[in-house]
Design a protein around this motif. Sequence first.
Motif, short mmCIF file in Angstrom:
data_model
loop_
_atom_site.label_atom_id
_atom_site.label_comp_id
_atom_site.label_asym_id
_atom_site.label_seq_id
_atom_site.Cartn_x
_atom_site.Cartn_y
_atom_site.Cartn_z
N ASP A 42 -4.48 -0.25 4.79
CA ASP A 42 -4.73 0.57 3.14
C ASP A 42 -6.22 0.51 3.36
O ASP A 42 -7.17 1.79 2.73
CB ASP A 42 -4.48 -0.42 1.92
CG ASP A 42 -2.67 -0.62 2.02
OD1 ASP A 42 -2.11 0.16 2.46
OD2 ASP A 42 -1.80 -1.23 0.77
N TYR A 46 -9.01 3.40 2.18
CA TYR A 46 -10.39 3.63 1.39
C TYR A 46 -11.71 3.89 1.95
O TYR A 46 -12.98 4.49 1.20
CB TYR A 46 -10.60 2.09 0.30
CG TYR A 46 -9.02 1.26 0.01
CD1 TYR A 46 -7.88 2.69 -0.20
CD2 TYR A 46 -8.58 -0.06 0.23
CE1 TYR A 46 -7.08 2.15 -0.79
CE2 TYR A 46 -7.40 0.25 -0.80
CZ TYR A 46 -6.22 1.01 -0.99
OH TYR A 46 -4.80 0.59 -1.22
N GLY A 85 -6.10 2.88 -5.47
CA GLY A 85 -5.26 3.00 -4.37
C GLY A 85 -5.21 1.25 -4.37
O GLY A 85 -4.08 0.56 -3.69
N SER A 89 -2.25 -1.10 -3.88
CA SER A 89 -1.61 -2.35 -3.01
C SER A 89 -2.28 -4.02 -3.28
O SER A 89 -1.69 -4.70 -2.40
CB SER A 89 -2.84 -1.96 -1.52
OG SER A 89 -3.98 -2.42 -1.89
N TYR B 137 1.96 10.06 -4.53
CA TYR B 137 1.62 8.57 -3.65
C TYR B 137 1.34 7.50 -5.19
O TYR B 137 2.54 6.56 -4.26
CB TYR B 137 0.41 8.63 -3.45
CG TYR B 137 -0.77 6.88 -2.67
CD1 TYR B 137 0.38 6.72 -1.76
CD2 TYR B 137 -0.81 6.31 -3.19
CE1 TYR B 137 0.20 5.25 -0.62
CE2 TYR B 137 -1.44 4.78 -2.91
CZ TYR B 137 -1.00 4.85 -1.79
OH TYR B 137 -0.89 3.75 -0.94
N LEU B 178 -0.04 8.37 3.07
CA LEU B 178 -1.66 7.82 2.03
C LEU B 178 -2.78 8.53 2.62
O LEU B 178 -3.66 9.67 2.67
CB LEU B 178 -1.83 6.65 1.98
CG LEU B 178 -3.34 6.14 1.31
CD1 LEU B 178 -3.59 6.91 -0.39
CD2 LEU B 178 -3.34 4.63 0.45
N THR B 182 -5.26 11.41 2.24
CA THR B 182 -6.37 11.59 2.37
C THR B 182 -7.26 12.61 2.77
O THR B 182 -8.37 13.06 2.53
CB THR B 182 -6.69 9.94 3.11
OG1 THR B 182 -6.29 8.64 1.83
CG2 THR B 182 -8.74 9.51 2.80
#
Lengths: 125, 495
Positions: A42, A46, A85, A89, B137, B178, B182
């Motif tokens: 994750d 980012y 996000g 997470s 998402y 994800l 992106t």
Amino acid sequence: MASHLLYNIEETVAMILFGIGFTMLLLHRNLIRKIMGMNIMDTAVYLFLAAKGYIKGRMVPIVTDGILDASAYMNPVPSGLVLTGIVVSVSTTALMLALTIRLYERYHSLDLDQILIQVKKEEGS
Amino acid sequence: MLVQNFPFFSIVLAMFSGILSSVLNGKQARNVSLGVIGSTIIMSAAVFFWCLGNGESYTYMMGHFPAPWGNEIRAGVLEGLTALLFSVIMLLSVLGGMRHTFEDVEPSKVNLFFIMIDLMLSSLLALIYTNDLFTAYVFVEINTIAGCGLIMIRQKGRSFSAAIRYMIMSQLGSGLFLIGLTLLYDVTGHLLMSPAKETVASIEAAGRYEIPMLVILAVISVGLAIKSGLYPFHSWIPYTYGYATPTASAILSGLVSKGYIFLLMKIFYRVLGQENVIASRMVNVLFLFGLAGMIMGSVHAILEEDTRRMIAYSSVAQIGYIYMGIGLGTESGMVAAVFHMFTHSATKALLFISAVGLYEVSGEKKDFRSLRGAGYRNRLAGVGFTVGALSMVGFPMLSGFISKLLFATSALQSPHKMMLTLIGLAVSTVLNAIYFLRLVITLYGRAEQVAVKGKQRCSFVFGGAIVCFILLNLFLGLMSQPVVRAITEGLEMFD
């Protein structure tokens, strides 16, 4: 080709990290390491978003010194996505950790294979 | 128009009822849940008929930022129909498994179960209606968390290990989804589906970013395929569906996996462009995986002795059918896939719920020997299971027959895949018949020993749910024309 990779160093690193995290989540037997892998995966996304959202020479989109020209600031949406996000997470990590605690209490192991073997035994008896 | 607000209302209503339920006790939370699902049915029906009557879809702006920014909901015929069917099936699954829910779940935690149901409904509706990729998402993750909660709430036997397996596979899928989003955002600069599609079209026309677009397509498809349990990524399915409470099994197999498939279709049509997806040959990959799933899911199901896991493995096969339909790459293949999505939701939920009625009269045992003669001990559950099994095999008059017919006719339109599809359909039908009819014959076989619990009257609610499920199956089987027309119209509205 290689110079492109170097030029986009943040994106390259993000992709490598994503790969590392994905493989850890998929292949590691230890649950804690799996969760760490998930977090690395994750975080890589980012990093990718933050790197893509950053424009050199522009400011954070918060008006402090009266400049209202949009071209002085960078796009706030990627940062917003990163924040969202992170929230997602954090909650999945919390859920997985809670599950891991319950599994450890019952089976005294963090090894998923061991746990599954014990589950099978329990069912057989 | 008030109707245009309904998609937003139904999502928010379901979500807030979840929050409200956290301070209620089990029974109150149940009533809130049932009320919310009921009103969602009415609102989805209103949206569906409004769009059908007007012959157009609409977008609904959330907040005060107009199109290229902001967040949007989009509703059309297909969205309305899917939301309607999903909420009906959800209501019937909750009602059918109600008694078991209260038996399986600790009394102090029953309200948590209904919170998960509310969140599940809200996230499914959001996946159906949203026009924004990142919202999709976020709701995919909410869906995963709610699904995990539904599995682990039983707190017995395998439910924790099933939940962790589900979470791990789901996280792999979400991670891929994800990163796909992106990358797509980086290439197009948009998160809303309609502007993103325009940019994708101009990129494709200019012939730029070919490799990134292919990667995006592959990563999003594989991510959502993992989450919906397409064949090589199916290992979590039997554990998850086989050990949860009946309502949870019915909802997870019937609705959750379909929510992801619906999202994938939406992304194909509304973002990446169906013609680009077909040109990229990703559909062929999905087609082959789907075919493999159809055969291998059924083979696993035949080898399975535990009947509940057998039904779960049959889901693998049915998901394979849906992906095969998407993989055909034609309009009619897509229609068949959507129709089979509805068929499988209605039928699999019926199978899971009625199987529970059969286990109750067989001392909670799930193997073939204990179930012998169970069809006589609980007649309604027996009839329900038989109808579901026949529908899955493809018996005329039932919905499974129509989906097989649609798959076969659409296969005729794609010459390269025709033979493979027809052979796959034939083999899979035979395999389906082997394991489902074996169980049905067992149910009506003569019991060797005296029944463990003897006859048992099934409750009114359970009976009502089974009857409604059977009627839903008959409706999809006998009145398929309007449904197919609505699906076709809805898919056209996607562009």
